[in-house]
Write a protein that holds these residues in place. Structure first.
Motif, mmCIF file in Angstrom:
data_model
loop_
_atom_site.group_PDB
_atom_site.id
_atom_site.type_symbol
_atom_site.label_atom_id
_atom_site.label_comp_id
_atom_site.label_asym_id
_atom_site.label_seq_id
_atom_site.Cartn_x
_atom_site.Cartn_y
_atom_site.Cartn_z
ATOM 1 N N HIS A 196 -4.940 2.408 6.113
ATOM 2 C CA HIS A 196 -4.592 0.980 6.206
ATOM 3 C C HIS A 196 -3.122 0.799 6.583
ATOM 4 O O HIS A 196 -2.781 -0.083 7.370
ATOM 5 C CB HIS A 196 -4.882 0.248 4.888
ATOM 6 C CG HIS A 196 -6.331 0.298 4.479
ATOM 7 N ND1 HIS A 196 -6.775 -0.091 3.232
ATOM 8 C CD2 HIS A 196 -7.429 0.706 5.161
ATOM 9 C CE1 HIS A 196 -8.087 0.076 3.167
ATOM 10 N NE2 HIS A 196 -8.506 0.550 4.324
ATOM 11 N N GLU A 227 0.835 -1.204 0.000
ATOM 12 C CA GLU A 227 0.000 0.000 0.000
ATOM 13 C C GLU A 227 0.870 1.255 0.000
ATOM 14 O O GLU A 227 0.407 2.334 -0.371
ATOM 15 C CB GLU A 227 -0.995 -0.062 1.154
ATOM 16 C CG GLU A 227 -2.009 -1.167 0.835
ATOM 17 C CD GLU A 227 -3.160 -1.333 1.779
ATOM 18 O OE1 GLU A 227 -3.130 -0.723 2.857
ATOM 19 O OE2 GLU A 227 -4.087 -2.077 1.428
ATOM 20 N N GLU A 274 -5.938 4.128 1.932
ATOM 21 C CA GLU A 274 -4.680 3.369 1.944
ATOM 22 C C GLU A 274 -3.737 3.914 3.023
ATOM 23 O O GLU A 274 -3.061 3.135 3.708
ATOM 24 C CB GLU A 274 -3.997 3.380 0.577
ATOM 25 C CG GLU A 274 -4.763 2.682 -0.536
ATOM 26 C CD GLU A 274 -5.054 1.209 -0.326
ATOM 27 O OE1 GLU A 274 -5.145 0.739 0.827
ATOM 28 O OE2 GLU A 274 -5.222 0.500 -1.331
ATOM 29 N N GLU A 289 -11.580 -2.131 0.494
ATOM 30 C CA GLU A 289 -10.918 -2.592 -0.732
ATOM 31 C C GLU A 289 -11.921 -2.904 -1.848
ATOM 32 O O GLU A 289 -11.564 -2.893 -3.023
ATOM 33 C CB GLU A 289 -10.067 -3.835 -0.441
ATOM 34 C CG GLU A 289 -8.900 -3.578 0.497
ATOM 35 C CD GLU A 289 -7.845 -2.670 -0.092
ATOM 36 O OE1 GLU A 289 -7.434 -2.890 -1.239
ATOM 37 O OE2 GLU A 289 -7.421 -1.734 0.594
ATOM 38 N N HIS A 336 -10.615 -4.101 6.508
ATOM 39 C CA HIS A 336 -9.797 -3.801 5.342
ATOM 40 C C HIS A 336 -10.573 -4.131 4.067
ATOM 41 O O HIS A 336 -10.654 -3.323 3.145
ATOM 42 C CB HIS A 336 -8.487 -4.604 5.409
ATOM 43 C CG HIS A 336 -7.530 -4.250 4.319
ATOM 44 N ND1 HIS A 336 -6.934 -5.181 3.515
ATOM 45 C CD2 HIS A 336 -7.066 -3.046 3.883
ATOM 46 C CE1 HIS A 336 -6.156 -4.571 2.644
ATOM 47 N NE2 HIS A 336 -6.209 -3.288 2.847
HETATM 48 FE FE FE2 Z 1 -5.745 -1.291 1.727
#
Ligand code: FE2
Ligand code: FE2
Length: 303
Positions: A110, A75, A107, A190, A186
């Motif tokens: 994340h 990422e 991102e 996504e 997550h």
């Molecule tokens: Fe991600």
């Protein structure tokens, strides 16, 4: 291609599904080290019949730690790539700009979540577990490629996340609930990224000849080879971490079997599940049938 994905609808879904890091990790939300973290289809600890039950769980958790750290790692190239792509066209379609910036923001979140997870893991697992890197070096090696090749790599990674969660994680009741919750949170974001990747690939392929597209697909395959090299190194790190965590010194034959089984397990996890994903193949086929055929021809090596 008639997929129906739009910047406006992915932005709306993303606004609706948004979550905060502090709501899903920390405090009472801790990892349970008596449970496996990864589904067996990715961990593949059972074929290593010379390991006892505790050793299998330790290896499974080492793989789980590497899994989230490797996502954090990839990422780090997706984030600047999406920002660069957004910047090429800041006027004209407000939904495009907002959807891509939201994608980049997710991102970044994340990456931070996976760092936070790693701190929790390291605090309680009891042994250090190395992960390939550094992220900046991997990101600059990947970003040196044709943007269309990078976009196809991103498409591969984000559809792969869908497949992992839906096919192997969602209904596995044996997994640690906290680890599973991180994967679920997550995954929900996504879902939108995979759709935006499809739009990015289409935009970057527009106006290219078939030869230019197949050249970009060759570069995507080169990136896959680069990742495969990283996975070989990761298997060595995992073997060392396993030895540290369990105090079990495997003999030569056991080490060889460990390397073979785990390399193929890693290949399936990070390469095969993306290269053979129907949505990835559909998008490649919509660019040119040759692109789809080329990837289909090499995917079995990673499955
Ligand atoms: Fe991600
Ligand atoms: Fe993503």
């Amino acid at each position: 291609m008639d997929h129906g994905y739009t910047y406006q609808s992915t932005l709306a879904a993303s606004d609706f599904l948004h979550w905060r890091i502090e709501d899903i990790i920390g405090g009472e939300k801790r990892l349970d080290f008596s449970k496996p973290f990864m589904p067996e289809s990715f961990a593949r600890v059972e074929p290593l019949s010379f390991l006892n039950a505790n050793e299998k769980i330790a290896l499974n958790q080492i793989r789980g730690n590497a899994y989230l750290c490797i996502f954090g790692l990839v990422e780090e190239f997706i984030l600047p790539f999406v920002l660069d792509h957004a910047r090429t066209q800041l006027r004209g379609d407000d939904y495009r700009v907002r959807a891509l910036l939201q994608f980049a923001g997710e991102e970044a979140k994340h990456i931070q979540l996976f760092k936070r997870f790693r701190a929790d893991f390291e605090a309680d697992f009891g042994a250090s577990c190395a992960v390939i890197g550094p992220p900046e070096a991997i990101a600059s090696a990947i970003l040196a490629h044709d943007p269309l090749a990078v976009a196809i790599t991103t498409l591969h990674i984000e559809w792969m996340v869908q497949r992992h969660y839906v096919d192997s994680i969602k209904d596995d009741q044996d997994l640690d609930q906290q680890f599973k919750s991180l994967l679920k949170h997550h995954w929900v974001e996504e879902v939108q990224h995979a759709k935006l990747d499809t739009l990015m690939v289409e935009a970057l392929a527009t106006g290219r000849t078939e030869d230019q597209i197949t050249q970009a697909v060759e570069e995507y395959i080169e990136i896959g080879g680069f990742i495969d090299g990283g996975l070989k190194q990761q298997v060595e790190f995992d073997l060392e971490a396993f030895t540290r965590a369990t105090n079990r010194e495997l003999n030569e034959a056991e080490q060889q079997q460990f390397r073979e089984v785990q390399l193929q397990a890693n290949r399936w996890t990070y390469l095969g599940t993306g290269m053979s994903h129907e949505k990835v193949l559909e998008t490649l086929g919509s660019l040119t049938p040759k692109a789809r055929q080329r990837v289909e021809s090499i995917a079995p090596a990673f499955c």
